[in-house]
Enzyme design. Structure first.
Site, PDB file in Angstrom:
ATOM      1  N   CYS A 137       7.641 -12.763  -5.688  1.00 24.33           N
ATOM      2  CA  CYS A 137       7.922 -12.152  -6.074  1.00 24.33           C
ATOM      3  C   CYS A 137       8.691 -11.232  -6.434  1.00 24.33           C
ATOM      4  O   CYS A 137       9.880 -10.535  -7.043  1.00 24.33           O
ATOM      5  CB  CYS A 137       6.883 -11.181  -5.899  1.00 24.33           C
ATOM      6  SG  CYS A 137       5.189 -11.535  -4.938  1.00 24.33           S
ATOM      7  N   ASP A 138       9.920 -11.084  -4.936  1.00 24.70           N
ATOM      8  CA  ASP A 138      10.750 -10.866  -4.406  1.00 24.70           C
ATOM      9  C   ASP A 138      12.022 -11.661  -4.748  1.00 24.70           C
ATOM     10  O   ASP A 138      13.296 -11.092  -4.537  1.00 24.70           O
ATOM     11  CB  ASP A 138      10.894  -9.999  -3.590  1.00 24.70           C
ATOM     12  CG  ASP A 138       9.858  -8.843  -3.604  1.00 24.70           C
ATOM     13  OD1 ASP A 138       9.695  -8.020  -4.845  1.00 24.70           O
ATOM     14  OD2 ASP A 138       9.674  -8.659  -2.140  1.00 24.70           O
ATOM     15  N   CYS A 141       6.760 -12.025   0.639  1.00 23.70           N
ATOM     16  CA  CYS A 141       6.541 -12.501  -1.313  1.00 23.70           C
ATOM     17  C   CYS A 141       7.404 -13.017  -2.011  1.00 23.70           C
ATOM     18  O   CYS A 141       8.365 -12.553  -2.252  1.00 23.70           O
ATOM     19  CB  CYS A 141       5.655 -11.771  -1.705  1.00 23.70           C
ATOM     20  SG  CYS A 141       4.690 -12.509  -3.381  1.00 23.70           S
TER      21      CYS A 141
HETATM   22  P1  FAD Z   1      -5.265  -5.184  -2.976  1.00 22.64           P
HETATM   23  O1  FAD Z   1      -4.314  -4.919  -3.594  1.00 22.64           O
HETATM   24  O2  FAD Z   1      -4.970  -6.607  -1.302  1.00 22.64           O
HETATM   25  O3  FAD Z   1      -6.399  -4.670  -3.304  1.00 22.64           O
HETATM   26  C1  FAD Z   1      -7.275  -4.477  -1.442  1.00 22.64           C
HETATM   27  C2  FAD Z   1      -8.007  -3.334  -1.918  1.00 22.64           C
HETATM   28  O4  FAD Z   1      -8.886  -2.723  -0.945  1.00 22.64           O
HETATM   29  C3  FAD Z   1      -6.545  -1.744  -1.122  1.00 22.64           C
HETATM   30  O5  FAD Z   1      -6.422  -0.933  -1.904  1.00 22.64           O
HETATM   31  C4  FAD Z   1      -7.032  -1.075   0.106  1.00 22.64           C
HETATM   32  O6  FAD Z   1      -7.133  -0.381   0.594  1.00 22.64           O
HETATM   33  C5  FAD Z   1      -9.600  -1.787  -0.022  1.00 22.64           C
HETATM   34  N1  FAD Z   1      -9.677  -1.467   1.159  1.00 22.64           N
HETATM   35  C6  FAD Z   1      -9.337  -2.873   1.437  1.00 22.64           C
HETATM   36  N2  FAD Z   1     -10.383  -3.141   2.920  1.00 22.64           N
HETATM   37  C7  FAD Z   1     -11.025  -1.802   2.819  1.00 22.64           C
HETATM   38  C8  FAD Z   1     -12.585  -1.115   3.103  1.00 22.64           C
HETATM   39  N3  FAD Z   1     -13.096  -1.042   4.040  1.00 22.64           N
HETATM   40  N4  FAD Z   1     -12.696   0.182   2.810  1.00 22.64           N
HETATM   41  C9  FAD Z   1     -12.174   0.927   1.758  1.00 22.64           C
HETATM   42  N5  FAD Z   1     -11.315   0.259   1.023  1.00 22.64           N
HETATM   43  C10 FAD Z   1     -10.703  -1.118   1.728  1.00 22.64           C
HETATM   44  N6  FAD Z   1       1.953 -10.715  -6.635  1.00 22.64           N
HETATM   45  C11 FAD Z   1       3.137 -10.563  -7.902  1.00 22.64           C
HETATM   46  O7  FAD Z   1       1.374 -10.850  -8.871  1.00 22.64           O
HETATM   47  N7  FAD Z   1       3.596 -10.231  -8.166  1.00 22.64           N
HETATM   48  C12 FAD Z   1       4.692  -9.819  -7.458  1.00 22.64           C
HETATM   49  O8  FAD Z   1       5.418  -9.091  -7.257  1.00 22.64           O
HETATM   50  C13 FAD Z   1       3.586  -9.235  -6.368  1.00 22.64           C
HETATM   51  N8  FAD Z   1       5.542  -8.500  -4.768  1.00 22.64           N
HETATM   52  C14 FAD Z   1       4.189  -8.166  -4.293  1.00 22.64           C
HETATM   53  C15 FAD Z   1       5.073  -7.263  -2.690  1.00 22.64           C
HETATM   54  C16 FAD Z   1       4.077  -7.101  -1.429  1.00 22.64           C
HETATM   55  C17 FAD Z   1       5.444  -6.263  -0.638  1.00 22.64           C
HETATM   56  C18 FAD Z   1       3.369  -7.902  -1.665  1.00 22.64           C
HETATM   57  C19 FAD Z   1       2.672  -7.104  -0.343  1.00 22.64           C
HETATM   58  C20 FAD Z   1       2.943  -7.785  -2.522  1.00 22.64           C
HETATM   59  C21 FAD Z   1       2.931  -8.624  -3.652  1.00 22.64           C
HETATM   60  N9  FAD Z   1       2.290  -9.548  -4.564  1.00 22.64           N
HETATM   61  C22 FAD Z   1       2.330  -9.953  -5.403  1.00 22.64           C
HETATM   62  C23 FAD Z   1       0.967  -9.702  -3.494  1.00 22.64           C
HETATM   63  C24 FAD Z   1      -0.363  -8.678  -4.575  1.00 22.64           C
HETATM   64  O9  FAD Z   1      -0.167  -7.967  -4.490  1.00 22.64           O
HETATM   65  C25 FAD Z   1      -1.614  -9.487  -4.244  1.00 22.64           C
HETATM   66  O10 FAD Z   1      -1.446 -10.430  -4.492  1.00 22.64           O
HETATM   67  C26 FAD Z   1      -2.916  -8.363  -4.660  1.00 22.64           C
HETATM   68  O11 FAD Z   1      -2.405  -7.466  -4.646  1.00 22.64           O
HETATM   69  C27 FAD Z   1      -4.374  -9.127  -3.938  1.00 22.64           C
HETATM   70  O12 FAD Z   1      -5.161  -7.601  -5.065  1.00 22.64           O
HETATM   71  P2  FAD Z   1      -6.448  -7.504  -4.397  1.00 22.64           P
HETATM   72  O13 FAD Z   1      -7.405  -6.625  -5.216  1.00 22.64           O
HETATM   73  O14 FAD Z   1      -7.024  -8.869  -4.161  1.00 22.64           O
HETATM   74  O15 FAD Z   1      -6.475  -7.182  -3.156  1.00 22.64           O
END
Ligand code: FAD
Ligand code: NAP
Length: 312
Positions: free
Chosen positions: A138-139, A135
């Site tokens: 982010c970083d 990302c």
């Molecule tokens: P996710 O955060 O992916 O959450 C999905 C959840 O669903 C997970 O906890 C997973 O365990 C659960 N899940 C999946 N499948 C199943 C299943 N079948 N059954 C039960 N549970 C399940 N964004 C920023 O704004 N700022 C930052 O600084 C930033 N830094 C980042 C750094 C890294 C290394 C990464 C990888 C991403 C970063 N992002 C950042 C992006 C941000 O993390 C994502 O856009 C955000 O978390 C997406 O949220 P979400 O709730 O859609 O999905």
């Protein structure tokens, strides 16, 4: 019968849970296979969420208060992996869980997020979050005025290389072929950028470093082995949206998706199936940021409340 099932406990799922419980729904369960928090808990730092008290804190610390707030308002967390969501003839949904159990719900919000693909080079996992990142938004700032590498040849890699060139002193764009998937116009912009060095027909053999994190990369190039002393490498080798739970027995998806498997939603996070909502990274055109995922979750919950209210 649950009023609402939320699948996934990242920023989207947790925000949906907060808005659904505070909105008056009593029987709301969030199915999250791990600890609540989502993929950001794997990031060493986050500093771009508005109103943060401690910009630069770890993603884990940042998310640690979200679940407590949801729990306070009555959200239930079941630490279970969801295997499949199907719709019944009465329009309710069945949520199949690992181990053969299942639950039914009047409405479902799917917020299972996405998973950046790993490239597979040696040291990638070891230094993930400590020099290896997926990302740039982010970083990137952590490498201000430093040299970094970017891996990949698609739109994301080339666009993010341009973004990083605004922050970093130099960007080495490493791609395994000479031809790029990225749009020609984007590619041309990158080629004109003096801070970007193209290293094509090259792969990362190994990422190495010490206790402080990544210090360099060993590349296999067409001219032989090359050593690149960089504290950061951004890998953009594609993204997997976590859409497995929507896959039906016949191989189709429960709702409409685009060619990349991202779920089509409208501005209310409604899919083409009544009562089924999708929020966060899994939806089409997601900016893939915590702030937008959280916003989606709130919108999806408000839509679900409205849907349930109008069921009878
Ligand atoms: P996710 O955060 O992916 O959450 C999905 C959840 O669903 C997970 O906890 C997973 O365990 C659960 N899940 C999946 N499948 C199943 C299943 N079948 N059954 C039960 N549970 C399940 N964004 C920023 O704004 N700022 C930052 O600084 C930033 N830094 C980042 C750094 C890294 C290394 C990464 C990888 C991403 C970063 N992002 C950042 C992006 C941000 O993390 C994502 O856009 C955000 O978390 C997406 O949220 P979400 O709730 O859609 O999905
Ligand atoms: P992508 O198009 O799938 O590109 C991934 C890149 O990573 C490819 O160049 C691929 O190389 C390379 N790669 C894959 N596995 C690798 C490995 N193990 N080691 C080294 N390199 C590897 O992914 P993306 O760039 O994230 O884009 C995803 C989709 O979103 C695409 O449809 C893209 O067009 C779209 N997108 C659009 C925009 C825009 O419209 N502005 C912006 C971003 C993304 P090969 O080319 O050799 O296969």
């Amino acid at each position: 019968m649950l009023d609402l099932a939320i699948i996934g406990g990242g920023p989207a799922g947790l925000s949906a849970g907060l808005y659904a419980t505070r909105g008056g729904l009593k029987n709301v369960v969030m199915f999250e296979r791990g600890e609540p928090g989502g993929q950001i808990t794997g990031s060493s730092e986050i500093e771009n969420y508005p109103g943060q008290k401690n910009p630069g804190e770890s993603g884990y610390d940042f998310m640690s208060t979200w679940w407590a707030q949801c729990s306070h308002f009555g959200l239930i967390h079941r630490q279970k992996s969801v295997v499949q969501i199907t719709q019944n003839s009465d329009k309710t949904f069945t949520i199949k869980l690992e181990g053969g159990e299942s639950e039914t719900a009047k409405a479902v919000i799917v917020a299972t997020g996405s998973t950046p693909k790993r490239a597979g080079f040696t040291g990638e996992d070891k230094f993930f979050g400590r020099g290896v990142s997926t990302c740039a938004t982010c970083d990137g700032f952590f490498y201000k005025n430093k040299e970094v590498a970017v891996l990949g040849g698609g739109d994301t890699a080339v666009e993010e290389a341009i973004y990083l060139a605004n922050i970093c002193s130099k960007v080495h764009l490493i791609h395994r072929r000479d031809e790029f998937r990225a749009a020609p116009v984007t590619l041309e912009k990158a080629r004109k950028n003096e801070k970007i060095e193209f290293i094509t027909s090259a792969t990362i053999n190994e990422a190495y470093g010490d206790n402080s994190g990544l210090t360099g990369l060993s590349l296999n190039t067409k001219d032989g082995v090359r050593d690149l002393k960089v504290p950061g490498v951004f890998t953009f080798v594609g993204l997997n949206v976590n859409n497995d739970v929507l896959r039906q027995d016949d191989g189709s998806f429960l709702c409409e998706t685009d060619a990349n498997g991202q779920v089509k939603v409208d501005l209310k996070m409604r899919t083409n199936i009544g009562g089924l909502f999708v929020a966060g990274d899994l939806r089409i055109d997601a900016p893939k940021q915590v702030i937008s995922a959280a916003g989606d979750g709130a919108v999806a919950a408000l839509s679900a409340l409205n849907y349930i209210e109008n069921l009878h």
